[in-house]
Motif scaffolding. Structure first.
Motif, PDB file in Angstrom:
ATOM      1  N   LEU A 106       0.810  -1.219   0.000  1.00 25.57           N
ATOM      2  CA  LEU A 106       0.000   0.000   0.000  1.00 25.57           C
ATOM      3  C   LEU A 106       0.843   1.269   0.000  1.00 25.57           C
ATOM      4  O   LEU A 106       0.341   2.358  -0.287  1.00 25.57           O
ATOM      5  CB  LEU A 106      -0.912   0.010   1.237  1.00 25.57           C
ATOM      6  CG  LEU A 106      -2.077  -0.984   1.176  1.00 25.57           C
ATOM      7  CD1 LEU A 106      -2.727  -1.119   2.536  1.00 25.57           C
ATOM      8  CD2 LEU A 106      -3.087  -0.541   0.131  1.00 25.57           C
ATOM      9  N   GLY A 107       2.128   1.164   0.316  1.00 21.85           N
ATOM     10  CA  GLY A 107       2.994   2.338   0.274  1.00 21.85           C
ATOM     11  C   GLY A 107       3.267   2.802  -1.145  1.00 21.85           C
ATOM     12  O   GLY A 107       3.403   4.008  -1.391  1.00 21.85           O
ATOM     13  N   SER A 108       3.308   1.858  -2.080  1.00 20.77           N
ATOM     14  CA  SER A 108       3.700   2.261  -3.433  1.00 20.77           C
ATOM     15  C   SER A 108       2.709   3.209  -4.115  1.00 20.77           C
ATOM     16  O   SER A 108       3.162   4.174  -4.737  1.00 20.77           O
ATOM     17  CB  SER A 108       4.058   1.061  -4.310  1.00 20.77           C
ATOM     18  OG  SER A 108       3.424  -0.096  -3.861  1.00 20.77           O
ATOM     19  N   PRO A 109       1.367   3.005  -4.034  1.00 23.84           N
ATOM     20  CA  PRO A 109       0.494   4.020  -4.629  1.00 23.84           C
ATOM     21  C   PRO A 109       0.700   5.400  -4.005  1.00 23.84           C
ATOM     22  O   PRO A 109       0.599   6.411  -4.714  1.00 23.84           O
ATOM     23  CB  PRO A 109      -0.926   3.510  -4.355  1.00 23.84           C
ATOM     24  CG  PRO A 109      -0.811   2.396  -3.396  1.00 23.84           C
ATOM     25  CD  PRO A 109       0.576   1.858  -3.530  1.00 23.84           C
ATOM     26  N   VAL A 110       1.016   5.432  -2.681  1.00 22.48           N
ATOM     27  CA  VAL A 110       1.226   6.724  -2.031  1.00 22.48           C
ATOM     28  C   VAL A 110       2.465   7.403  -2.602  1.00 22.48           C
ATOM     29  O   VAL A 110       2.437   8.587  -2.980  1.00 22.48           O
ATOM     30  CB  VAL A 110       1.361   6.562  -0.500  1.00 22.48           C
ATOM     31  CG1 VAL A 110       1.604   7.905   0.168  1.00 22.48           C
ATOM     32  CG2 VAL A 110       0.117   5.904   0.068  1.00 22.48           C
ATOM     33  N   ILE A 111       3.581   6.643  -2.682  1.00 21.85           N
ATOM     34  CA  ILE A 111       4.834   7.213  -3.211  1.00 21.85           C
ATOM     35  C   ILE A 111       4.649   7.614  -4.673  1.00 21.85           C
ATOM     36  O   ILE A 111       5.063   8.693  -5.105  1.00 21.85           O
ATOM     37  CB  ILE A 111       5.982   6.183  -3.096  1.00 21.85           C
ATOM     38  CG1 ILE A 111       6.256   5.865  -1.616  1.00 21.85           C
ATOM     39  CG2 ILE A 111       7.249   6.698  -3.775  1.00 21.85           C
ATOM     40  CD1 ILE A 111       6.812   7.024  -0.823  1.00 21.85           C
ATOM     41  N   LEU A 112       3.995   6.730  -5.422  1.00 20.25           N
ATOM     42  CA  LEU A 112       3.757   7.027  -6.844  1.00 20.25           C
ATOM     43  C   LEU A 112       2.922   8.298  -6.989  1.00 20.25           C
ATOM     44  O   LEU A 112       3.225   9.177  -7.810  1.00 20.25           O
ATOM     45  CB  LEU A 112       3.029   5.844  -7.493  1.00 20.25           C
ATOM     46  CG  LEU A 112       3.011   5.828  -9.028  1.00 20.25           C
ATOM     47  CD1 LEU A 112       4.443   5.746  -9.572  1.00 20.25           C
ATOM     48  CD2 LEU A 112       2.165   4.665  -9.549  1.00 20.25           C
ATOM     49  N   GLY A 113       1.892   8.399  -6.157  1.00 22.07           N
ATOM     50  CA  GLY A 113       1.036   9.588  -6.174  1.00 22.07           C
ATOM     51  C   GLY A 113       1.834  10.835  -5.846  1.00 22.07           C
ATOM     52  O   GLY A 113       1.653  11.900  -6.467  1.00 22.07           O
ATOM     53  N   LEU A 114       2.761  10.691  -4.891  1.00 20.77           N
ATOM     54  CA  LEU A 114       3.598  11.824  -4.492  1.00 20.77           C
ATOM     55  C   LEU A 114       4.492  12.264  -5.642  1.00 20.77           C
ATOM     56  O   LEU A 114       4.603  13.453  -5.957  1.00 20.77           O
ATOM     57  CB  LEU A 114       4.444  11.399  -3.278  1.00 20.77           C
ATOM     58  CG  LEU A 114       5.261  12.464  -2.566  1.00 20.77           C
ATOM     59  CD1 LEU A 114       4.349  13.426  -1.828  1.00 20.77           C
ATOM     60  CD2 LEU A 114       6.226  11.805  -1.578  1.00 20.77           C
ATOM     61  N   ASN A 115       5.099  11.275  -6.284  1.00 25.08           N
ATOM     62  CA  ASN A 115       6.040  11.580  -7.359  1.00 25.08           C
ATOM     63  C   ASN A 115       5.358  12.170  -8.579  1.00 25.08           C
ATOM     64  O   ASN A 115       5.936  12.993  -9.287  1.00 25.08           O
ATOM     65  CB  ASN A 115       6.809  10.307  -7.768  1.00 25.08           C
ATOM     66  CG  ASN A 115       7.800   9.911  -6.686  1.00 25.08           C
ATOM     67  OD1 ASN A 115       8.144  10.727  -5.816  1.00 25.08           O
ATOM     68  ND2 ASN A 115       8.234   8.657  -6.702  1.00 25.08           N
ATOM     69  N   THR A 116       4.134  11.724  -8.863  1.00 26.40           N
ATOM     70  CA  THR A 116       3.459  12.184 -10.078  1.00 26.40           C
ATOM     71  C   THR A 116       2.404  13.234  -9.761  1.00 26.40           C
ATOM     72  O   THR A 116       1.624  13.601 -10.635  1.00 26.40           O
ATOM     73  CB  THR A 116       2.777  11.002 -10.790  1.00 26.40           C
ATOM     74  OG1 THR A 116       1.862  10.401  -9.852  1.00 26.40           O
ATOM     75  CG2 THR A 116       3.775   9.965 -11.246  1.00 26.40           C
ATOM     76  N   LEU A 117       2.383  13.684  -8.484  1.00 20.24           N
ATOM     77  CA  LEU A 117       1.374  14.644  -8.037  1.00 20.24           C
ATOM     78  C   LEU A 117      -0.038  14.158  -8.319  1.00 20.24           C
ATOM     79  O   LEU A 117      -0.928  14.937  -8.628  1.00 20.24           O
ATOM     80  CB  LEU A 117       1.615  16.029  -8.658  1.00 20.24           C
ATOM     81  CG  LEU A 117       2.845  16.752  -8.110  1.00 20.24           C
ATOM     82  CD1 LEU A 117       2.991  18.115  -8.777  1.00 20.24           C
ATOM     83  CD2 LEU A 117       2.778  16.910  -6.604  1.00 20.24           C
TER      84      LEU A 117
END
Lengths: 430, 277
Positions: free
Chosen positions: B235-246
């Motif tokens: 579940l961390g990866s969608p958060v990080i991905l969301g952060l990186n791609t705004l």
């Protein structure tokens, strides 16, 4: 037979007990050692022995070392010096596995705060020692239930300790101690946390159990009434020392020092001195086999200067009392060859050896003849006369009065001395 | 004032870690192995079993330890996570959390028991635990990546470091809180030290130990996002991905998934601890 022998036992709490021990040998007392080194002398040179099957009470105020002493008997606390010998074996020299084995089979303990396992049922608590001794499950349950039945808690076997009242919890504690069937039961202020009514009930219960199965019981108490009630012998402790050991009567009649005397000051001697202590075999005793008839009895009696005789059977069991007057009347009415039983004074109940003076007072007071005393097997032991009763009472009263005066005088003197010392200190300071 | 020179501690640390990597690779691979096996096993298992069965099992646990209310909440939460399209990520996270918590318990409970029995060990352990809890995760992420490379296993290791202190502390506390008279009573009846521990101290400390377990699980979940930074999935990866791609939406649903899982796990373990009291 000696069950437990304690020899020169010491316990010093602190980081250098050897040094404190040296200081005791040089004559320093508990207070000066504490002042100089910060170490506490818990038990100081205690020696006594406990007989097999007796209830031995160790009594003292809090801080007198009584709880420490009982914990050194099963080595929950390791002594600094000295020996504890149980059945000839030195407990202080046991290795860990010997010690565990000894605790599993020879000695169990009942605690002031009950110390039941809250996560186990009453039955499992009672079976705790058996479980540790690896008794199989079914047998262990059986014996636990049996022990619970002895203290009247069988129906609660599957409850948890938290659901029980204090008195009931301590019954479980007692059952846990009994279930392993030890020769020795250590009871550390076992009834002190209970309210007075329940406490008395538990004391009776203990004496009852003791009557059925004699164990050696070491009972720690700070309550004098309790000590007198259940103790066969009492050891009195003060400041880590054992100041006196003896039966309640011995200590009451011959206190070793002011401390012991002060302890016993409020005690009513008639509660402590028993019929057995003052019984005298000074009246004629007539075995029934020899004097089957009234005539023979009358002759025996007129040969002595007493008016009453006590008739016993071949085994010295008490049968009845005859008076010279009664015998004469019977003989004159022509019944001289009738069996002696016919001349017995009516409604005589003998008193028991362990009845206290308090208990026998009504009997002594209401009869014109001395009250017969028997032991638990109804064996005739002698009599207690009014005269003897009153004299005992008078003697102890007098002694106590004198002692109380002396004690007061001494206490007064000490106060004066202290005040003087204080004044001179102050004067110096000025 | 410091222009004349500074202690090159950073350099020393770098050299030390490099030296470790060069010389003790085998050791670290050996450490990695059991964690990797456990994690992979759980991950595969949780992702293979039909979601309905998993939902049923977790809800049943909730029902058993707490009640029907928590069971319903659990089922709804998990179905909702699935509907958000995060089922696989959630199972990976669950596998990571469970494996790190497993290793935390395997090491933490014995350490806590040792700390309860020895004041000296306790006083040595205490500052270490403080350091484990307060050192920012980013500081030890670097050496962990260097020693164990990126991925789920590294994430689990970082999580173990961060989440272990509570179970140690509360095991220690729980055992110390057992009334000394009970220990004395057990000894008086002939219990050995081991018997005192397993028959008296651990059962009576269980409620406190379980409270520690609850804390450990919560802390492990809070590491999910940070672990995703070093390539751990879940579940961390969608958060990080969301952060990186705004991509705010992606970050939010990842966050919701984490929160729901945290609530479910927290309530279940809390009621476990409660039942022990």
């Amino acid at each position: 037979m000696e069950k437990i022998v304690v020899e020169n036992l010491f316990k010093i709490f602190g980081d250098n007990p050897k040094k404190a021990l040296e200081m005791i040998k040089q004559g320093h007392d508990k207070n000066s050692i504490h002042e100089k080194t910060g170490m506490t002398v818990g038990v100081n040179d205690a020696s006594f022995s406990i007989e097999s099957g007796e209830v031995f009470v160790v009594m003292g105020l809090s801080g007198s070392g009584k709880s420490t002493i009982v914990r050194m008997l099963n080595r929950l606390i390791n002594p600094t010096a000295g020996k504890v010998i149980v059945d000839g074996k030195d407990v202080t020299a046991m290795k860990q596995d010997e010690l565990v084995n000894f605790r599993l089979h020879n000695m169990s303990m009942v605690f002031q705060s009950f110390a039941l396992m809250p996560h186990m049922t009453v039955a499992d608590n009672a079976a705790f020692g058996l479980q540790l001794a690896k008794v199989d499950k079914q047998k262990r349950r059986e014996r636990a239930i049996q022990a619970l039945a002895q203290v009247g808690l069988e129906p609660w076997a599957d409850s948890y300790p938290g659901e029980l009242s204090g008195g009931m919890q301590q019954r479980v504690g007692l059952a846990r101690g009994l279930a392993v069937d030890p020769d020795i039961l250590l009871m550390d202020e076992a009834f002190s946390a209970l309210d007075p009514l329940i406490r008395t009930e538990m004391q009776d219960e203990l004496l009852n159990l003791q009557e059925k199965h004699q164990r050696t019981i070491v009972f720690i108490s700070h309550d004098l009434d309790e000590a007198l009630r259940i103790g066969d012998r009492i050891a009195i402790m003060e400041g880590g020392r054992v100041v006196q050991v003896g039966t309640p009567e011995e200590i009451l009649q011959n206190p070793a020092d002011d401390y012991v005397r002060a302890f016993f000051r409020g005690v009513d001697p008639t509660n402590v001195i028993s019929a057995g202590d003052i019984v005298r075999d000074t009246y004629p005793r007539i075995p029934k086999t020899k004097a089957g008839s009234m005539r023979a009895a009358y002759e025996m009696l007129s040969g002595s200067d007493r008016d009453h005789a006590y008739v016993v059977d071949a085994n010295r069991r008490f049968l009845g009392i005859v008076s010279s007057e009664g015998l004469r009347a019977a003989i004159e009415s022509g019944e001289k060859d009738a069996p002696i039983d016919k001349a017995f004074i009516k409604d005589v109940t003998p008193v028991r050896m362990d009845d206290s003076m308090q208990d026998i007072l009504p009997h002594v007071a209401s009869r014109s003849f001395p009250v017969p005393v028997v032991d638990e097997n109804n064996i005739y032991k002698g009599v207690v006369s009014k005269n003897r009763f009153l004299r005992t009472l008078h003697k102890t009263e007098q002694k106590r009065a004198v002692e109380a005066e002396e004690l007061d005088a001494r206490v007064e003197q000490k106060k004066l001395d202290d005040a003087e010392a204080l004044e001179s200190d102050q004067a110096e300071a000025v | 004032m410091f222009e004349y020179g500074v202690i090159p501690l950073d350099l020393w640390v770098s050299q030390f870690v490099n030296w470790l990597v060069d010389n003790y690779r085998d050791v670290f691979q050996a450490i990695k192995w059991p964690i990797e096996q456990t994690l992979n096993g759980m991950d595969t298992g949780l992702n293979t079993v039909h979601p309905l069965i998993i939902i049923a099992v977790v809800a049943l646990a909730a029902w058993r330890f707490s009640g029907i209310g928590l069971a319903i909440f659990t089922a709804i939460s998990m179905v909702f996570i699935g509907l958000l399209g995060l089922w696989a990520e959630t199972m990976t996270t669950l596998a990571m959390v469970l494996s790190s918590v497993l290793f935390c318990c395997l090491m933490g409970v014995p350490l806590g028991i040792l700390a309860a029995r020895s004041n000296r060990f306790d006083s040595v352990l205490r500052p270490v635990l403080d350091a484990m809890q307060t050192t920012p995760a980013f500081v030890y992420l670097v050496p962990i990546v260097m020693l164990f490379s990126v991925g789920n296993v590294a994430g689990v290791l970082a999580t173990i470091v961060f989440a272990m202190p509570p179970i140690i502390r509360l095991t220690n506390l729980g055992i110390r809180q057992v009334h000394p008279e009970l220990v004395e009573a057990a000894q008086a009846f002939g219990a050995t030290e081991w018997q005192v521990l397993v028959r008296v101290q651990i059962p009576l400390a269980m409620a406190t130990i379980l409270a520690g377990l609850n804390q450990t699980i919560m802390m492990a979940l809070s590491m999910v996002v940070i672990a995703a930074l070093i390539g751990a999935g879940g579940l961390g990866s969608p958060v990080i991905l969301g952060l990186n791609t705004l991509d705010i939406g992606l970050a939010v649903i990842g966050g919701i998934g984490i929160v729901l899982m945290a609530m479910v796990l927290d309530r279940i373990t809390q009621s476990m601890a409660q039942r022990k009291k």
